[in-house]
Write a protein that holds these residues in place. Sequence first.
Motif, PDB file in Angstrom:
ATOM      1  N   THR A 225       0.819  -1.216   0.000  1.00  0.00           N
ATOM      2  CA  THR A 225       0.000   0.000   0.000  1.00  0.00           C
ATOM      3  C   THR A 225       0.854   1.268   0.000  1.00  0.00           C
ATOM      4  O   THR A 225       0.561   2.218  -0.731  1.00  0.00           O
ATOM      5  CB  THR A 225      -0.934  -0.028   1.225  1.00  0.00           C
ATOM      6  OG1 THR A 225      -1.812  -1.145   1.072  1.00  0.00           O
ATOM      7  CG2 THR A 225      -1.758   1.237   1.344  1.00  0.00           C
ATOM      8  N   ALA A 226       1.926   1.271   0.799  1.00  0.00           N
ATOM      9  CA  ALA A 226       2.768   2.477   0.857  1.00  0.00           C
ATOM     10  C   ALA A 226       3.370   2.766  -0.513  1.00  0.00           C
ATOM     11  O   ALA A 226       3.444   3.928  -0.948  1.00  0.00           O
ATOM     12  CB  ALA A 226       3.874   2.294   1.892  1.00  0.00           C
ATOM     13  N   THR A 227       3.780   1.707  -1.222  1.00  0.00           N
ATOM     14  CA  THR A 227       4.330   1.900  -2.570  1.00  0.00           C
ATOM     15  C   THR A 227       3.251   2.462  -3.492  1.00  0.00           C
ATOM     16  O   THR A 227       3.500   3.396  -4.264  1.00  0.00           O
ATOM     17  CB  THR A 227       4.835   0.557  -3.150  1.00  0.00           C
ATOM     18  OG1 THR A 227       5.697  -0.058  -2.208  1.00  0.00           O
ATOM     19  CG2 THR A 227       5.556   0.758  -4.452  1.00  0.00           C
ATOM     20  N   LEU A 243      -3.108   2.433 -11.711  1.00  0.00           N
ATOM     21  CA  LEU A 243      -3.929   1.267 -11.383  1.00  0.00           C
ATOM     22  C   LEU A 243      -3.233   0.549 -10.227  1.00  0.00           C
ATOM     23  O   LEU A 243      -2.063   0.193 -10.349  1.00  0.00           O
ATOM     24  CB  LEU A 243      -3.935   0.369 -12.622  1.00  0.00           C
ATOM     25  CG  LEU A 243      -5.031  -0.614 -12.870  1.00  0.00           C
ATOM     26  CD1 LEU A 243      -6.376   0.059 -12.841  1.00  0.00           C
ATOM     27  CD2 LEU A 243      -4.801  -1.256 -14.244  1.00  0.00           C
ATOM     28  N   LEU A 244      -3.944   0.345  -9.099  1.00  0.00           N
ATOM     29  CA  LEU A 244      -3.276  -0.178  -7.902  1.00  0.00           C
ATOM     30  C   LEU A 244      -3.994  -1.394  -7.332  1.00  0.00           C
ATOM     31  O   LEU A 244      -5.202  -1.341  -7.074  1.00  0.00           O
ATOM     32  CB  LEU A 244      -3.234   0.913  -6.821  1.00  0.00           C
ATOM     33  CG  LEU A 244      -2.522   2.222  -7.170  1.00  0.00           C
ATOM     34  CD1 LEU A 244      -2.711   3.246  -6.050  1.00  0.00           C
ATOM     35  CD2 LEU A 244      -1.043   1.977  -7.421  1.00  0.00           C
ATOM     36  N   GLU A 245      -3.252  -2.471  -7.169  1.00  0.00           N
ATOM     37  CA  GLU A 245      -3.751  -3.652  -6.446  1.00  0.00           C
ATOM     38  C   GLU A 245      -2.804  -3.837  -5.275  1.00  0.00           C
ATOM     39  O   GLU A 245      -1.683  -4.316  -5.440  1.00  0.00           O
ATOM     40  CB  GLU A 245      -3.747  -4.893  -7.349  1.00  0.00           C
ATOM     41  CG  GLU A 245      -4.625  -4.767  -8.573  1.00  0.00           C
ATOM     42  CD  GLU A 245      -6.094  -4.575  -8.244  1.00  0.00           C
ATOM     43  OE1 GLU A 245      -6.609  -5.288  -7.362  1.00  0.00           O
ATOM     44  OE2 GLU A 245      -6.731  -3.711  -8.858  1.00  0.00           O
ATOM     45  N   ASN A 246      -3.215  -3.418  -4.097  1.00  0.00           N
ATOM     46  CA  ASN A 246      -2.269  -3.298  -2.982  1.00  0.00           C
ATOM     47  C   ASN A 246      -2.604  -4.216  -1.808  1.00  0.00           C
ATOM     48  O   ASN A 246      -3.321  -5.200  -1.969  1.00  0.00           O
ATOM     49  CB  ASN A 246      -2.160  -1.829  -2.588  1.00  0.00           C
ATOM     50  CG  ASN A 246      -1.475  -0.985  -3.665  1.00  0.00           C
ATOM     51  OD1 ASN A 246      -1.650   0.209  -3.738  1.00  0.00           O
ATOM     52  ND2 ASN A 246      -0.682  -1.615  -4.510  1.00  0.00           N
ATOM     53  N   GLY A 247      -2.096  -3.854  -0.651  1.00  0.00           N
ATOM     54  CA  GLY A 247      -2.174  -4.745   0.510  1.00  0.00           C
ATOM     55  C   GLY A 247      -3.580  -4.932   1.054  1.00  0.00           C
ATOM     56  O   GLY A 247      -4.528  -4.276   0.632  1.00  0.00           O
ATOM     57  N   GLY A 248      -3.666  -5.855   2.001  1.00  0.00           N
ATOM     58  CA  GLY A 248      -4.966  -6.108   2.612  1.00  0.00           C
ATOM     59  C   GLY A 248      -4.790  -6.646   4.021  1.00  0.00           C
ATOM     60  O   GLY A 248      -3.677  -7.001   4.435  1.00  0.00           O
ATOM     61  N   SER A 249      -5.883  -6.654   4.760  1.00  0.00           N
ATOM     62  CA  SER A 249      -5.906  -7.331   6.054  1.00  0.00           C
ATOM     63  C   SER A 249      -7.251  -8.039   6.117  1.00  0.00           C
ATOM     64  O   SER A 249      -8.175  -7.615   6.806  1.00  0.00           O
ATOM     65  CB  SER A 249      -5.740  -6.327   7.200  1.00  0.00           C
ATOM     66  OG  SER A 249      -5.807  -7.017   8.429  1.00  0.00           O
ATOM     67  N   GLY A 447      -7.160   1.404   1.328  1.00  0.00           N
ATOM     68  CA  GLY A 447      -5.726   1.222   1.086  1.00  0.00           C
ATOM     69  C   GLY A 447      -5.388   0.026   0.215  1.00  0.00           C
ATOM     70  O   GLY A 447      -4.217  -0.212  -0.071  1.00  0.00           O
ATOM     71  N   SER A 448      -6.391  -0.737  -0.196  1.00  0.00           N
ATOM     72  CA  SER A 448      -6.107  -1.926  -1.016  1.00  0.00           C
ATOM     73  C   SER A 448      -5.998  -1.619  -2.506  1.00  0.00           C
ATOM     74  O   SER A 448      -5.678  -2.511  -3.286  1.00  0.00           O
ATOM     75  CB  SER A 448      -7.166  -3.005  -0.774  1.00  0.00           C
ATOM     76  OG  SER A 448      -7.048  -3.495   0.544  1.00  0.00           O
ATOM     77  N   GLY A 449      -6.260  -0.374  -2.897  1.00  0.00           N
ATOM     78  CA  GLY A 449      -5.994  -0.025  -4.283  1.00  0.00           C
ATOM     79  C   GLY A 449      -7.147   0.639  -4.985  1.00  0.00           C
ATOM     80  O   GLY A 449      -8.115   1.079  -4.368  1.00  0.00           O
ATOM     81  N   ARG A 450      -7.023   0.690  -6.302  1.00  0.00           N
ATOM     82  CA  ARG A 450      -8.058   1.308  -7.122  1.00  0.00           C
ATOM     83  C   ARG A 450      -8.057   0.682  -8.514  1.00  0.00           C
ATOM     84  O   ARG A 450      -7.007   0.333  -9.042  1.00  0.00           O
ATOM     85  CB  ARG A 450      -7.838   2.815  -7.235  1.00  0.00           C
ATOM     86  CG  ARG A 450      -6.558   3.175  -7.957  1.00  0.00           C
ATOM     87  CD  ARG A 450      -6.548   4.621  -8.415  1.00  0.00           C
ATOM     88  NE  ARG A 450      -6.147   5.511  -7.351  1.00  0.00           N
ATOM     89  CZ  ARG A 450      -5.407   6.613  -7.569  1.00  0.00           C
ATOM     90  NH1 ARG A 450      -5.042   6.946  -8.785  1.00  0.00           N
ATOM     91  NH2 ARG A 450      -5.054   7.368  -6.568  1.00  0.00           N
TER      92      ARG A 450
END
Length: 478
Positions: A225-227, A243-249, A447-450
Motif C-alpha cells: 500500500t505504501a508503494t 492502477l493499484l492492487e495493494n495490501g490487505g488485512s 488502502g487496497s488499491g483502485r
Amino acid sequence: MYTVAQLMGGVWGAGGAGGELVVHDPADGSPVTRAPVATADEVAKAVSAARDAAAGWAATPAAQRAAALHRAADAVEAAAEDLAEATTAEMGKPLDDARGGVAAGVGTLRQYAELAPVRGGRTLHGDPSALDFMAPEPRGVVAAITPWNDPVAVSCGLLGAALAIGNVVLHKPSERTPATGWLLARALDSALPAGVLSLLTGGSAVGAALAAQEEVDVVAHVGATATGRSIAAAGARTGAKVLLENGGSDPLVVDADVDPGWAAEQAALGCFANAGQICVAVERIYVHRDVAADFLDALVARAGALTVGPGRDPRTQLGPLVDRGHRDHVHGQVAAAVAAGARVRVGGALPDGPGAFYPATVVQDCRHDMTLVREETFGPVAPVVVVDSFDEALRCAADSPYGLAATVLTGSMSHAQRAWRELPVGTVKVNAVFGGAPGGAAEPRRGSGRGFGYGPELLDEFSAVKAVHLQAPGGGHW
Ligand code: NAD
C-alpha cells in the motif's frame, strides 16, 4: 545461479550501469540470482524506445496481436518448469504452488488473447446522415511494476491485458524475483515484435524512476500500500493513469452455528497457504464465543501438523518466508501482540538454522486494536479475536484501513446476505476462503488499491475510449 539480462528497446543485455543485485534462496541463504540494476537515465531511454514501438503495435490488427499472445503463452508453457523452479528458488514457495502460479499465468494470457479482439466499442443513435460511435484505443505506454509473492500469475495478468489491447509494456519485476521476471520476459518476447516488451530490473528506485516518467501513460502496480500511494503521487504529477492492487488485512468471520473443525480447516488454508504471503490471505479471525474453544484447538492442531521445509522438497507444505527482513516484520507483529496481552498457542518463535523459516502460528486473546490484527502481516500467522455476536464480528471486519476481500463462515442465509451487503471490500466469500468463478473481477477499496486488476475489466482499464462524430461537409452526402 541465474544471470539476468534486461531488455530495452528490443535489445537484450542493455543497461545495468546502476550495479548488480544478488537474490538469496530463502530456504538456505545461498545466492541464486544476479541481476543488473537500471539507472534513472536507462529507465528514461527505455521508455522513450518503448514509445517509438507503440504506434506500430497499436496499429497491428487485434487478431494478429491475439495470435502473437497465444504464441507467447505457448512459449511460457514450454518454459513452465524453469519458471516454477526459479520462483521457488527466489521466493521459497512449494514447487507445486509455483507450478500452479505458472499455469494460472498461461491461462490468463490465453484468456486475454481471446477476449481482447471481441471487445468492441459502442455505436450511437445520432443524426441518421452522420456516424457516431465510441472506439476503445490502447493507452500507449504501460509500466507494470509487480511483486514477488506469485510472480508469474500476477505479471501475466497485467502484461497479457495491456499487450492484447495494443499497449507496449515496460515490466519491472520485484527485486526479490528478477530471474523469474527475466525467464517470463524471454518467453513472451520470443513471440512479440521487438520493442513491444521491455524488462527493467532493480529495486524500488528503478520502480520509482519508471513511475516518474512523463512518457508513461499507465502505471499498473501490484504490491504494498505504501508503494501504491507513492506511485499515485507520481501519477498525479505526470498525469499517468494509476492502477493499484495493494495490501490487505482480510478478515475471516466464524459464526456461532458452524462446525468448528471445518472452520479451522478453512482458517488454516487461508492463513498458512504460501506461508501467508497471498494478497487475499486470512489476516485476522473473529470467532463467535460459542465455538471459539473448539475452533482454536482444531486450528492449533492443523498448524502444528504442517510439514515445514524448502519449497523444492515435494513433502513441504509450509516453505520459508521470502527473506529474513520480512521474517523480522512478521515476528515483530507477533511479539508486540504478546507484549500487549495476547497468547501464542503454537509457533511464534524464531527457529534456529539457515533460511527465513517461520512456523505456522496461532495467537489467541487478540484484540481488534492490535497491530497484528489491523495491519497486514503477510506471514503464516492466525490472530484470533473472540466476539459475542455476529453483529460485533461484522463491525470489526468492516473497520479496517484496507478493503481487499473478506470471508464469512455461516449457516445463516441472512447473515450471508448481510455480509456481502455490509462489508466495504472488493470480494466477499461465504463458506470458502478461496473460491470464485472464472472472469470475476472486483475493485479494491481504501488502502487496497483502485481499479480492476484482473478479469475482462482489466482490458478496459488499459484502453482509452474515444467518441467519434462523422458527418458530410455542409450536411449533404459524401
Ligand atoms: P512492494 O510494493 O514493495 O514491491 C512491489 C513492486 O514495487 C516491486 O517491483 C518494487 O521494486 C516496486 N517498488 C517498491 N517501491 C517503489 C516505489 N517507491 N515506486 C515504484 N515502485 C516501487 O510490494 P512487495 O513487498 O513486493 O509485495 C507484497 C505486497 O503486495 C503485499 O502488501 C501484498 O498484499 C501485495 N499484493 C497485492 C495483490 C493484490 O492483488 N491486491 C497481489 C499480490 C500482492
